[in-house]
Structures are given as C-alpha cells and as structure tokens.
Motif scaffolding. Structure first.
Motif, PDB file in Angstrom:
ATOM      1  N   ILE A   4       0.900  -1.267   0.146  1.00  0.00           N
ATOM      2  CA  ILE A   4       0.111   0.012  -0.136  1.00  0.00           C
ATOM      3  C   ILE A   4       0.809   1.245  -0.080  1.00  0.00           C
ATOM      4  O   ILE A   4       1.803   1.178   0.942  1.00  0.00           O
ATOM      5  CB  ILE A   4      -0.928  -0.199   1.326  1.00  0.00           C
ATOM      6  CG1 ILE A   4      -1.744  -1.281   1.067  1.00  0.00           C
ATOM      7  CG2 ILE A   4      -1.639   1.439   1.374  1.00  0.00           C
ATOM      8  CD1 ILE A   4      -2.698  -1.340   2.298  1.00  0.00           C
ATOM      9  N   ASP A 361     -12.162   0.928   3.910  1.00  0.00           N
ATOM     10  CA  ASP A 361     -10.711   1.537   3.954  1.00  0.00           C
ATOM     11  C   ASP A 361     -10.501   1.634   5.470  1.00  0.00           C
ATOM     12  O   ASP A 361     -11.164   2.477   6.069  1.00  0.00           O
ATOM     13  CB  ASP A 361     -10.456   2.567   2.915  1.00  0.00           C
ATOM     14  CG  ASP A 361      -8.948   2.915   3.057  1.00  0.00           C
ATOM     15  OD1 ASP A 361      -8.275   2.450   3.851  1.00  0.00           O
ATOM     16  OD2 ASP A 361      -8.617   3.496   2.056  1.00  0.00           O
ATOM     17  N   ARG A 383      -9.439  -6.447  -1.717  1.00  0.00           N
ATOM     18  CA  ARG A 383      -8.445  -5.303  -1.891  1.00  0.00           C
ATOM     19  C   ARG A 383      -7.055  -5.806  -2.016  1.00  0.00           C
ATOM     20  O   ARG A 383      -6.639  -6.567  -0.990  1.00  0.00           O
ATOM     21  CB  ARG A 383      -8.871  -4.248  -0.595  1.00  0.00           C
ATOM     22  CG  ARG A 383      -7.930  -3.058  -0.947  1.00  0.00           C
ATOM     23  CD  ARG A 383      -7.903  -1.909   0.205  1.00  0.00           C
ATOM     24  NE  ARG A 383      -9.301  -1.475   0.382  1.00  0.00           N
ATOM     25  CZ  ARG A 383      -9.556  -0.302  -0.229  1.00  0.00           C
ATOM     26  NH1 ARG A 383      -8.728   0.646  -0.786  1.00  0.00           N
ATOM     27  NH2 ARG A 383     -10.813   0.205  -0.107  1.00  0.00           N
ATOM     28  N   THR A 386      -3.411   0.065  -2.458  1.00  0.00           N
ATOM     29  CA  THR A 386      -4.176   1.449  -2.175  1.00  0.00           C
ATOM     30  C   THR A 386      -3.279   2.437  -2.363  1.00  0.00           C
ATOM     31  O   THR A 386      -1.972   2.276  -1.795  1.00  0.00           O
ATOM     32  CB  THR A 386      -4.807   1.237  -0.680  1.00  0.00           C
ATOM     33  OG1 THR A 386      -5.676   0.247  -0.420  1.00  0.00           O
ATOM     34  CG2 THR A 386      -5.501   2.584  -0.500  1.00  0.00           C
ATOM     35  N   ALA A 398      -7.367   2.070  -5.618  1.00  0.00           N
ATOM     36  CA  ALA A 398      -7.354   0.762  -4.883  1.00  0.00           C
ATOM     37  C   ALA A 398      -7.280   0.058  -6.121  1.00  0.00           C
ATOM     38  O   ALA A 398      -8.196  -0.006  -7.007  1.00  0.00           O
ATOM     39  CB  ALA A 398      -8.448   0.709  -3.907  1.00  0.00           C
TER      40      ALA A 398
END
Length: 824
Positions: A4, A361, A383, A386, A398
C-alpha cells in the motif's frame, strides 16, 4: 501488486533538532522522561490556560452589587436604620433581591458552560519514556512528542517530524473547507483537526503561547452586551442622581422647617419618604426579573443565556450573519447519488458496489466515510493495493483482485480538458453538490502515479446535510424583517447553492468572493449592504463585515461554531454559538445553542420582544411614581408642609400599583416588533402622568388638613425604635387621604397600561385593589400604616383621585406611542 502506498516515515533525532525544553533535548523517538515532564510542569510549560468559559464569580458579584442603583437606595436605607424606624426600611429588601437575581442567574450560566467544557474535555496521545499513553490535553507539556491520528484535534503548535498520509482540516481557524496535506517539516497549529493519516510532532507552543489560545484570549476580553432597556434605566438613574443631589438639601430644609421640632429622626424619615420615591428601584428589579424569567424559559429549550441583556439584544437585531457550516448545514457530507457514464456500460448497482468496496478502507477520509455510511460493502471484493487520498493530487485509488483498479477523485484533475463530461460536472456543482469522479483502469498501481488507461465510470454526488429546520427559521426571520448574511470560508458557489436550498434569494450580484475585497470595515460598508453571500472569508474579514454592518446602523447578530468565528462573535451585538462548537467560541458568545439547533433562535427573538414590550409597558408605572415624588417634594417645600407620605406608604402604593402587577404583566405575551426610542416614549407618558399624580397628592392632602384641622407637629410623631405613636389619629388622616387619592390615580395608570384588557389582567387589577383596601379596613393594616379616615375625607379623596384618573386617560389617548407600546 505491491505494498500500500504511503509517504515515507521521517524521524528527526535529538542531535538534529537543535534542542528544546527546560533541561535537555527531547528524544523525538522515545519522547520525554518522567523527570523532564515534572520539570516542565514546575516551570508552568503546560498546555493549560486560565481562560474561563465565563466571568469569574467575583466579577459577577462586583458587577451586580456595585451599581448606582444600589448606592442610592443603600445610603437611604442606612439613614432609615439609624433612625430606628424599621417599618419604613422595607425598600431595602429590593437591594438584596435585585443583586441576588443577577448574581444567581449569571452564576448558574457560568456553571452550565463550565460543565459543558468539562464534559467535552479532549485527550491527547503522547510518547513518554518510549511508551504511547493517552492523557488529558491540558496535561500536555512543552516538547511532548504528540501522536496524531484520524479524528484527533491538534492540541498544540509544532512542526511535524513524521507523517503517513496526514491531512489536516484547518477550517476551524481559516474557514477553508479543503483538508491540507502535511509532510515532515510542515507546521501544524492547535485547534485544527486530523481528517486522514497519522503523524508525530513535538509540542513547540502550549497553553497561552498556542495559536488557538492567543485567538481565544483576544476574543475572550469581556464586553458587556448592549441593552437599550438597561441603558435607558441607567440614563434615568443618572438624571435622578443629579435630581437627588438637588432635592436632598431641599427636602431636608423643608422638612426641618415643617417638623424640625420633632427631632432629627422625624426629619430623616419624612425626607427619606420623598427621596425613596425618586428612585425607580422597581424598574431595575423588574428588568432583572424579566430577563431572568426569559433566560430560564430559554434554558428549558436548550438555549444557554450567558448574559441577561442578550435576550433583549436579539429582539433588536435586524441583521443575522450566519456561518454556513454548523448553522445552515450539519457540517458533515453525505452520499447522495451516482450517475454512470454511458460509455462505461455499468449499472447503478455495479457503481454502488464499487463505491462500497472503495469505502471499506481502514484509513478512510471524510469522503469515503460518507460513502461507507450509505453503501454496503460487497462480499466478493478483495482489496490488494491502495493509494491514500491526498489533497495535493486530489484522488485516491485501490486495486481489487480480478477487478482491476478503481480511481476516485476530483473531476477537474482526472478528466481531460476537452472531455464533454465536464459540462455535466459543472451543472451538478452549480447546485451546491460536491461532484467526484469514479474511474477504472486495467493497469496495476505503480507508486503514487495515476494508473494508465483510466476511463470515467460514473459521477458521484455528495451533499452537505442541510439542517432540516434551517429553511423554516430563515423564513421566520424574513417575515420579521430581519436580513440574512451568509459569511463562510467555503467556496462562494457552494455556499450560494446551499443558501438557495434553504430558501434564500441569491442572485449573481448578491454573491461575493471575499478574496476580491479587503478587510477595512469602512471600505466594506457599501458591499455588505448589497451582498447576501460571502465566500472564502477569512476570520479577520468576518469581523470586519460585522463592524461594517454596525457602522451602517444595523444591530448585528453572528452565529458560528469555529474558532475562526470567535472574533466576529465577540464584536457582534449578539453572538450565538453552537453547543458543539469550539470552547473559545462558546466563551465569547452571549447565547449558546446547547443542542446546536438553529431553530431555537425564533424562540429567543420572541422572548426578547416579550421582554422589551412588557418592560416598556410597565416602565411608565415606575417613572410616573418618580415624577410624582419630585412634585411632592417641591410642593412640600413651597407650602412648608411635612412630606405627605411615610416610606411605608409609598411601599404600599408601589407594591399594589407597580411592583406586583408589573411582575405579572412582564410574563404576558407581547409580539410587538422592536421600535427604537424606549426612553423617549416612556418619558412622553410618564412625566405628565407623574405631574398629575403629584398634583392629586397635594390637593387631597391640603383638603384633608383643612377639613380635619391638622394638630401641631409635636403631637404627630412617627413610630421609631423605643418610641410610641401618638393616640391622636387625626395626625394620620391627611396622609391617609393623599394615599387613597394617589392609589385611585395610580390604579388607573395601571389600567390604561394593561390594555388590551384580558380576563387575567382584570383579575390582577381587582386583586390589587382588594389588597390595598385591606390596608385601610383591617386593624392590623391601619395600625402598621397609620391609616385613619372620616367619611368626608374618604369621598373627597376618591373624587380628587377620579379627576386624576380622567386626566391620565386623556394623556394616554393623546399619546399614540403609548397605544402602540401596549400592542393596540
């Protein structure tokens, strides 16, 4: 697809920081030690201020006790006590009651606001001895290593040493709605709020030195709310003070000539009877009572009145300045709708599912939280990567397993310059909605870069939640002739659209971007008259706009909830703060809406009008008595006679014709709009009415003396401590006759001022007449008041009083201002 994305963690070591603190440099990885904290506490370097949410108890007591009114009556009360005639010192009770009412109400308001502040006391996370702990914000010390997380309020000033997607909402200080991204080395200020990310910084300014407290300190300098009623009463007292200065030697001289052979005590008692009548003590008391009852009534409606005159003040207001956020709107955004782009071949349900996945999130900003509150999380979206939202780039992204990458952000950044979709974005934005674009791309996320091949999928609209009671409240103000000015730090177009949604008429020429105007109140006087909505307004401009309105002759109210509103609230004639607003804002406001409901303001306006109308209605009663006393003093001096009344006689007359009925009249409904000129209208009726009453008193007194044959003064002593009253009841018949005539005339003043008549008003007057009659027909009343009558003096006095009542009726009917004041 990789980790991320986030900004790098920056650590500043002690040897790079230059050193701060009391003894040694603070370790910006482990924070302060317990010893370092103790040293800073001992040095007073603590995040605590002595700024109270209201005036101190001593200041409250001093303001309510040391008044001109108390000084005048207090001096006369002491003189009566010295003579030993306690029965004639009843007026001294007013001293205690009036002061107690003011002190009690302000102290209760202080306690409520202080309790509000305590209940909402914030906490702060700090690193001490290498451990993360949570402490009350007031216990933060200089150089404390503070950790910020989403939703926190920044407790002190400093410079960030580490950040991870940190964004700060500075609207509380600047009025700017958009969050500001912060990186290591960026300054943060107390009073702002973290809307996304995390970060750490050492406290460089705490307590009084912090920026928010400097603003609060300037705003908190106490300024008394202007009250036309209180100013008029004070003006009367000022005049009366000079009249007393002149009347005192005249009264003493005349009474010494008339009854000097009875001793100094008798001279003081008779002289005080006239001088007490010159002081409108009941008017001051009634004003305090009327304000207090209105304040109590409003407290039941969750409106905290911090200063008594504020109730009257809002009724005089002809312009209300509103801050959009927290007043017209709730302050939060909410998901409204999505509009799929035809070329994307997506249904609305598919778009909502994608938005729900994006909103799931753990580090969601305010926009994603609004989506999460309205949209469910789809179960089959996983997911992978991000990119957190950043205000600089104005988008987030994302990627999801098997579904590619979704991008969510500002259309003006994500759309090409010639994209026809921009026209639709502009249409939606013009309605006040916040418009965002949902895009999709098959490419993977790479660092902080926008994924390649992104295509628009849908337009998403969010809206600020308008308060459900805002439109009805604004319509009420419009019906009452009160103008509205919306003054906000937000985008002017957005503010204007919100204003139109709540019913305000905002043509293009009534909308101004405050960045195009200055901060000089004199230069803003013309602009503020023709403009309804101001956007991008700085805190200093808010204050200047309020001052410009005041210089144009307006009585301005200001509502707000942020620190950026505090200075404008302080300078406004009436400041109204929301209960969930900043403490600095609540501290300077005269009214606090405890539940934050703007719809309470009409109730405050109605209470204020009731107070103004009813106090004006009954002020005539008090001032007429004062004028009567002056006429009696002058006449007694001219005819070298004893003053017609003892202080106890005037206490009776004041109680049944003024004090008690005025209290009930002050509770009655009165919807008359505020009209300037309170004092002039009162004097136009009360002065001639008082002159008539004074003439009635002395005509009846002289007629009674001639009829009964007044005995020598040495045979008519006033009862004092250790003395006895003479058995010669003829001594009291002239004063009794004067009292009856005065009561007749005074009751008619009460009748005309009670119009339009209602059943409860008729019952009130009848009961007061009955109480007065008891003083004349019961043995206890006759003995206490020294009343004695013959049938002839009774009918003569009633006839004189009736002539006086007829004159009062003529004065009333020839003074149109009196009829309008009574609501006719």
């Amino acid at each position: 697809m990789g980790a991320i994305c986030h900004s790098d963690h920056v650590s500043v070591h002690p040897e790079d920081s230059g050193g701060v603190g009391v003894d040694t440099q603070a370790d910006l990885t482990r924070g302060l030690t317990a010893d370092q904290v103790a040293q800073r506490v001992a040095a007073g370097q603590v995040n605590h201020t002595d700024q109270a949410s209201s005036r101190s108890l001593w200041l409250i007591v001093k303001t309510n006790v040391f008044t001109r009114f108390n000084a005048i009556l207090g001096g006369l009360f002491v003189l009566i006590l010295i003579t030993g005639s306690l029965a004639d010192g009843l007026f001294g009770v007013v001293l205690v009651v009036n002061s107690a009412i003011g002190i009690g109400q302000e102290y209760l308001a202080k306690r409520k606001l202080d309790r509000l502040a305590l209940l909402n006391a914030p906490t702060t996370r700090v690193i001490r001895d290498g451990a993360l702990i949570e402490i009350p914000t007031g216990q933060v010390v200089l150089d404390d290593l503070i950790e910020l997380r989403t939703g926190d309020q920044v407790p002190a000033d400093g410079v960030m040493v580490s950040t991870s997607g940190l964004e700060i909402d500075e609207s509380n200080l600047t009025g700017e709605a958009d969050a500001i991204p912060k990186a290591a080395g960026d300054e943060v200020r107390s009073g702002t709020t973290v809307v996304a990310g995390t970060g750490r910084f050492p406290a460089a300014a705490v307590g009084h030195d912090a920026y928010i407290n400097k603003i609060a300190a300037e705003a908190k300098k106490f300024t008394k709310t202007r009250s036309e009623i209180q100013e008029s009463v004070n003006q009367l007292l000022k005049y009366i003070t000079w009249i007393i200065v002149i009347a005192l030697p005249l009264q003493l001289w005349s009474q010494w000539r008339a009854i000097g052979d009875q001793g100094w005590q008798q001279v003081v008692i008779r002289s005080t009877g006239g001088l007490v009548g010159l002081v409108p003590e009941g008017l001051v008391l009634l004003t305090s009572v009327a304000f207090l009852l209105a304040a109590v009534q409003l407290t039941r409606q969750q409106v905290l009145v911090q200063e008594l005159p504020a109730v009257e003040g809002l009724a005089r207001v002809d312009v209300v300045c509103l801050d959009k956020t927290g007043t017209l709107t709730v302050g939060d955004i909410a998901y409204e709708d999505c509009e799929p782009v035809p070329a994307a071949n997506l249904s609305a349900d598919e778009v909502r599912a994608a938005l729900g996945a994006l909103a799931d999130d753990p580090n969601a900003n305010g926009t994603l939280k609004a989506l999460a509150a309205a949209l469910p999380v789809p179960p089959d979206w996983q997911r992978e990567d991000t990119i957190a939202f950043n205000s600089a780039r104005k988008w987030s992204a994302a990627s999801f397993a098997g579904r590619g990458c979704l991008v969510f952000g500002a259309p003006d950044v994500l759309l090409a310059a010639d994209d026809p979709l921009r026209e639709r974005v502009a249409e939606l934005a013009a309605t006040g909605r916040r418009v965002l674009l949902l895009g999709r791309s098959p490419a993977a996320l790479q660092g902080q870069e926008l994924p390649a091949g992104m295509t628009p999928a849908a337009l998403v609209t969010l809206t600020e939640q308008v308060r459900p009671d805002a439109q009805e409240t604004l319509e009420y103000f419009a019906d009452q002739g009160v103008s509205i000015k919306v003054i906000s730090g937000d985008n002017p177009t957005t503010v204007a659209a919100i204003a139109r949604r709540v019913g305000l008429d905002v043509p293009p020429e009534a909308l101004v971007d405050a960045r195009t105007i200055g901060e000089d109140p004199e230069e803003l006087r013309e602009i503020v008259e023709r403009t309804t909505v101001f956007g991008r307004v700085s805190p200093e401009q808010k204050r200047a706009l309020v001052q410009a309105l005041q210089r144009n002759g307006h009585v301005a109210a200001m509502t707000g909830d942020g620190v950026n509103d505090a200075l404008a609230l302080k300078d406004a004639d009436i400041g109204v703060a929301m209960g969930n607003g900043a403490q600095a804002t609540k501290a300077v406001a005269q009214l606090v809406l405890l539940d934050g409901r703007f719809s309470h303001l009409p109730s405050v306006l109605a209470e204020g009008r009731r107070v103004i109308g009813n106090v004006e209605r009954v002020a005539n009663l008090f001032v007429a008595k004062n004028v009567m006393s002056l006429i009696a003093i002058i006449t007694a001096a001219l005819f070298t006679l004893p003053f017609p009344f003892l202080p106890r006689h005037l206490t009776l007359v004041s109680a049944v014709t003024i004090g008690i009925p005025a209290f009930f009249l002050a509770l009655g409904p009165n919807k008359r709009r505020y009209v300037p000129g309170f004092l002039k209208r009162v004097l136009r009726f009360a002065v001639p009415a008082g002159v008539v009453s004074g003439i009635v008193v002395f005509v009846s007194y002289l007629l009674a003396r001639a009829e009964v044959g007044a005995p020598p003064a040495s045979e008519c002593l006033v009862q004092t401590e250790g003395s006895k009253v003479t058995d010669n009841v003829v001594c009291w018949q002239p004063s009794t006759a004067a009292t009856i005539a005065l009561l007749f005339t005074a009751f008619w003043i009460l009748v005309v001022l009670s119009r339009p008549f209602r059943l409860w008003k008729a019952a009130l007057v009848a009961s007061m007449v009955a109480i007065a009659a008891l003083a004349f027909i019961t043995p206890l009343g006759q003995q206490f008041f020294n009343f004695s009558l013959t049938p002839t003096t009774l009918w003569t006095s009633l006839a004189v009083g009736a002539v006086g009542a007829l004159a009062i009726e003529i004065i009333y009917r020839t003074e149109p201002g009196m009829r309008s004041a009574a609501g006719i």
